[in-house]
Design a protein around this motif. Structure first.
Motif, short mmCIF file in Angstrom:
data_model
loop_
_atom_site.label_atom_id
_atom_site.label_comp_id
_atom_site.label_asym_id
_atom_site.label_seq_id
_atom_site.Cartn_x
_atom_site.Cartn_y
_atom_site.Cartn_z
N ALA A 58 67.00 57.87 -25.90
CA ALA A 58 65.94 58.78 -26.35
C ALA A 58 66.53 59.96 -27.12
CB ALA A 58 65.15 59.28 -25.14
N THR A 95 65.79 60.76 -31.02
CA THR A 95 65.30 62.11 -31.38
C THR A 95 66.19 62.74 -32.44
OG1 THR A 95 64.50 62.36 -29.11
CG2 THR A 95 64.66 64.35 -30.43
N THR A 97 60.34 68.94 -23.28
CA THR A 97 60.30 67.77 -22.40
C THR A 97 60.49 68.19 -20.96
OG1 THR A 97 61.14 66.31 -24.14
CG2 THR A 97 61.36 65.54 -21.88
N SER A 138 57.69 61.73 -25.66
CA SER A 138 58.61 61.36 -24.58
C SER A 138 58.02 61.68 -23.21
CB SER A 138 59.95 62.09 -24.75
OG SER A 138 59.79 63.46 -24.50
#
Length: 815
Positions: free
Chosen positions: A402, A406, A463, A760
């Motif tokens: 991830a 990103t 996040t 996410s």
């Protein structure tokens, strides 16, 4: 330096705390249990189970049950856990009482040990009496702590310890009473507990009993704190990763400013290795110093966690400081600073002496295969480090993946933005606006570096914030006027009308009057439970093979239930096949589906049933939920007891109702959910504090990284600003040019980072936490404008020397 220090501090503090927790659980496992092993049964042991228990010669035993007790001195009542003890328990640790002699004398004197907090609450002292059912006993002493009792369970039902010989006199162990028989054993250190467990456990399983050793208790305790540790490790990893981003972006911009100086050194005869080592030693030195400072801060920080988590720990956590985490911190500081600075540092290797004359910075680019090699090493490091922290290769791979996605998306957005500005350049805008846009794609531009740094920082911060919200949303506790906050248990059939009258006489409504029937599973789809229990290849979970189910019957679903499969049957006529409804978790654990046959043993009577429907049950709601629900018309004549619920408006009404019921019906148990709501909310507040603390620690790290990244970019703009001022530009115009540039960078980076964090977090909510995701407005209203404003302020502070001094003075100072 700040990026390294904060990242290392987070990792060291959490790793040291986790290590201390694990060591304490390991060393205190016998003390936590009070014995080497325990055999327990939720019912009076069967003849075969009793034979096994007696053959092993227990050194002590206990029967415990939950009941109401009364304080005759002031009329108070309280739900407690009554523990009838026989023998010299505990064998490890001690019962801590006030006075201290009470722990040794209560058995002979015939007194009770009452929870110390409970005695303070009801203003009781040793010598006062308590009433347990039909038995009145003097209080021998205040019970402060005892092996086997946790702080959380003691808060819900405080312990009251009495001699075993008085249990029968209470007359509380009636039909339907929830009770547990425990037998405690002490063995020598050479005794093989694993062999005993392997040999005895299967035989006890067949008799609905269980064996627990202190080693298995250690494993369960370790797992109990795993989730807390995983979240803390995740937050530490994010803090460290933010630090790595800060290192990479800072060194990237720093090296770009030094390229001409390196070229001059090479003109004077410096070798590639010399020019490379000059900066490598510098960066390594910063890493070692930063790692050492971060480790020392981490050692100091980790002492906060035992204080925050003391209510969750069944023992006092002893902190020991070793050299290992400090050495790991210094090594990490060195390794991460060198590794993440390696890519920009490699440019020093490929700088040509001709770069003194070249304007184009692309002349000193390192080969693509070398760049990919460094990227590969960085990815391997991130994966191994996250695996070390998270202890799960899939989570580690997913998190690193991830992060890479990103990073790639942010770089692509930055490059796409540059191309878009070039292609659709607004030629008719004002001079200051055009100049600021030109800065975004001219040579020595910092667009990609800053957008990636700002965007990745915003992504990780947001996040973590969204994840915090998802975790805390699962811990919300609330009650409304429609919900019951008093539950009255163990009401016998001949007491139903009288209990209902006692409730209504106080102007309270009987919200529920639910019958409970206890039963066990006899067979599933034609296979006897005993046969399934002995099948080592079974997929059916073992808990339900020994479980005594408390079931009810009614004609409708309740608010916490939702029909998933099959058809709800409200009523069964005499002679018709019996159709039941089971919960989704029971269906999964028993491998049952609609149409399957289940035979129950209801107090010695076998009852054949068929699964008619499967319900999704929201177990998080504090109310009475059931795994098995029968339709009406089936269990009305079965042996049963009732549960009443009501809603009291305040503490005075609750106390009056409890006193009245306990005086009339000593066998009933009353749970005041208002106290449980308060307890749970207090615990969840502490959980929230820990989560918020680590989340905002990482957020603070991210902000430091952003400040460092933008701050080090000032050197690229000073000379251009000086040149503009030399050509006649006013201070106001220079301010506007810089303001527009940093505004574009801050807004673009934070917006893209926030949108990626939204995606996410949605994936985390759906696939990891399996919870609905309602995004908070805080990141949109505070993070995005706040980070943009922060970037703008730092960017404008970068050119203050240009505005306050003459151009020549600035050039001399910067040189």
């Amino acid at each position: 330096m700040a990026s390294i220090i904060l990242g290392i501090a987070a990792v060291v503090s959490i790793q040291l705390f986790s290590s201390n927790l694990k060591d304490n659980i390991q060393s205190q496992s016998k003390t936590l249990m009070g014995a080497d092993y325990i055999i327990d049964s939720r019912q009076l042991p069967t003849e075969r189970a009793q034979a096994i228990i007696d053959s092993l010669k227990p050194d002590a035993s206990e029967v415990n049950f939950v009941s109401m007790i009364a304080f005759p001195k002031n009329g108070g009542t309280k739900l407690v856990k009554v523990q009838g003890m026989k023998g010299d328990f505990p064998f490890y640790g001690k019962i801590n009482t006030e006075p201290s002699s009470a722990s040794n004398s209560y058995q002979q004197s015939g007194g009770a040990l009452v929870d110390a907090t409970l005695m303070l609450q009801f203003n009781m002292k040793p010598g006062d009496s308590i009433k347990i059912g039909q038995l009145t006993l003097p209080i021998a002493g205040a019970l402060k702590s005892m092996p086997g009792n946790s702080a959380v369970s003691s808060s819900v039902a405080p312990p009251v310890v009495i001699p075993y010989r008085f249990v029968e006199s209470t007359e509380l162990l009636q039909f339907g009473s929830r009770k547990e028989y425990q037998y405690f054993y002490k063995v020598s250190d050479t005794f093989n507990l694993e062999r005993l467990e392997a040999k005895i456990e299967p035989a006890l399983d067949l008799e609905n009993a269980d064996l627990d050793t202190h080693t298995s208790t250690t494993e369960r305790l370790g797992k109990r704190y795993d989730n807390v540790g995983k979240f803390l490790n995740l937050a530490a990893f994010i803090a460290l990763l933010l630090g790595c981003i800060g290192i990479a972006s800072s060194v990237h911009i720093y090296i770009k400013e030094k390229l001409k100086a390196i070229a001059i050194l090479k003109c004077m005869g410096a070798s590639r290795l010399q020019s490379f080592l000059i900066f490598l030693i510098q960066i390594a030195g910063i890493g070692i110093v930063g790692g050492a400072i971060g480790s020392l801060i981490g050692v100091a920080l980790q002492t906060v966690f035992p204080y925050l988590l003391k209510d969750f720990l069944p023992f006092t956590l002893e902190i020991t400081i070793s050299a290992q985490p400090i050495l790991i911190g210094i090594f990490l500081g060195l390794f991460m600073s060198v590794l993440f600075a390696l890519l920009p540092l490699l440019r020093t290797w490929y700088v040509s002496p001709l770069d003194v004359l070249r304007v184009d910075e692309n002349g000193s680019q390192e080969p693509r295969n070398v760049r990919f090699l460094v990227f590969g090493i960085i990815l391997v490091f991130l994966f191994l480090f996250s695996l070390w922290l998270l202890k799960d290769p899939l989570y580690a791979l997913g998190f690193v993946g991830a992060t890479v996605i990103t990073f790639t998306l942010l770089a692509a957005v930055a490059l796409g933005f540059i191309k878009t500005i070039k292609r659709f350049f607004p030629k008719h805008w004002s001079f200051t606006a055009r100049q600021s846009l030109l800065n975004l794609f001219r040579p020595n531009n910092q667009t990609v570096v800053l957008v990636v740094a700002i965007g990745l920082g915003t992504f990780l911060i947001s996040t973590l914030y969204f994840t915090k919200d998802i975790l805390l949303a699962k811990t919300e506790v609330g009650q409304t006027t429609e919900n019951a906050n008093i539950i009255i248990l163990d009401v016998q059939p001949d007491q139903k009308d009288a209990v209902a009258e006692s409730i209504t006489s106080k102007n309270l409504a009987v919200l529920n009057n639910m019958p409970l029937v206890t039963m066990r599973m006899e067979s599933l789809n034609g296979r006897l439970v005993n046969e399934i229990r002995q099948d080592t290849t079974r997929q059916i979970k073992g808990w339900l093979l020994n479980h005594e189910f408390r079931t009810t019957y009614r004609d409708s679903l309740i608010a916490s239930e939702e029909l998933m499969a099959g058809e709800w049957v409200p009523y069964i006529k005499p002679g018709e096949p019996i159709v039941i409804s089971i919960s989704d978790n029971l269906a999964n654990d028993s491998q049952l589906t609609v149409g399957d046959a289940v035979v129950f043993n209801v107090q010695g009577v076998l009852m054949e049933t068929t699964v008619g429907s499967i319900r999704k049950v929201d177990w998080s709601q504090i109310q009475l939920n059931f795994t098995i629900v029968f339709p009406t018309g089936v269990l009305e004549d079965a042996p049963q007891f009732n549960v009443f619920t009501t809603m009291v408006p305040d503490e005075v009404s609750s106390a009056a109702l409890q006193q009245d019921l306990v005086s009339k019906f000593p066998n009933v148990s009353i749970i005041d959910l208002r106290q449980i709501f308060t307890l749970v909310e207090d615990i969840l507040d502490k959980v929230s504090w820990v989560i918020n603390f680590m989340a905002f620690f990482s957020i603070f790290t991210g902000i430091i990284v952003l400040i460092g990244s933008v701050r080090t970019s000032k050197y690229q703009r000073i000379k251009e600003s000086v040149l503009l001022r030399t050509l006649g530009a006013k201070n106001k115009q220079i301010l506007q040019i810089s303001a527009f540039e940093y505004l574009f960078l801050g807004l673009l980076g934070s917006l893209v980072g926030l949108l990626l964090a939204l995606v996410s977090s949605l994936c985390l909510a759906l696939f990891v936490f399996k919870e609905p995701f309602i995004p908070s407005g805080i990141p949109f209203l505070i993070f995005m404008p706040g980070i943009t404003l922060l970037v703008l302020i730092i960017g404008l502070s970068n050119i203050q020397t240009v505005l306050r001094s003459s151009p020549l003075e600035v050039l001399r100072r910067e040189s």
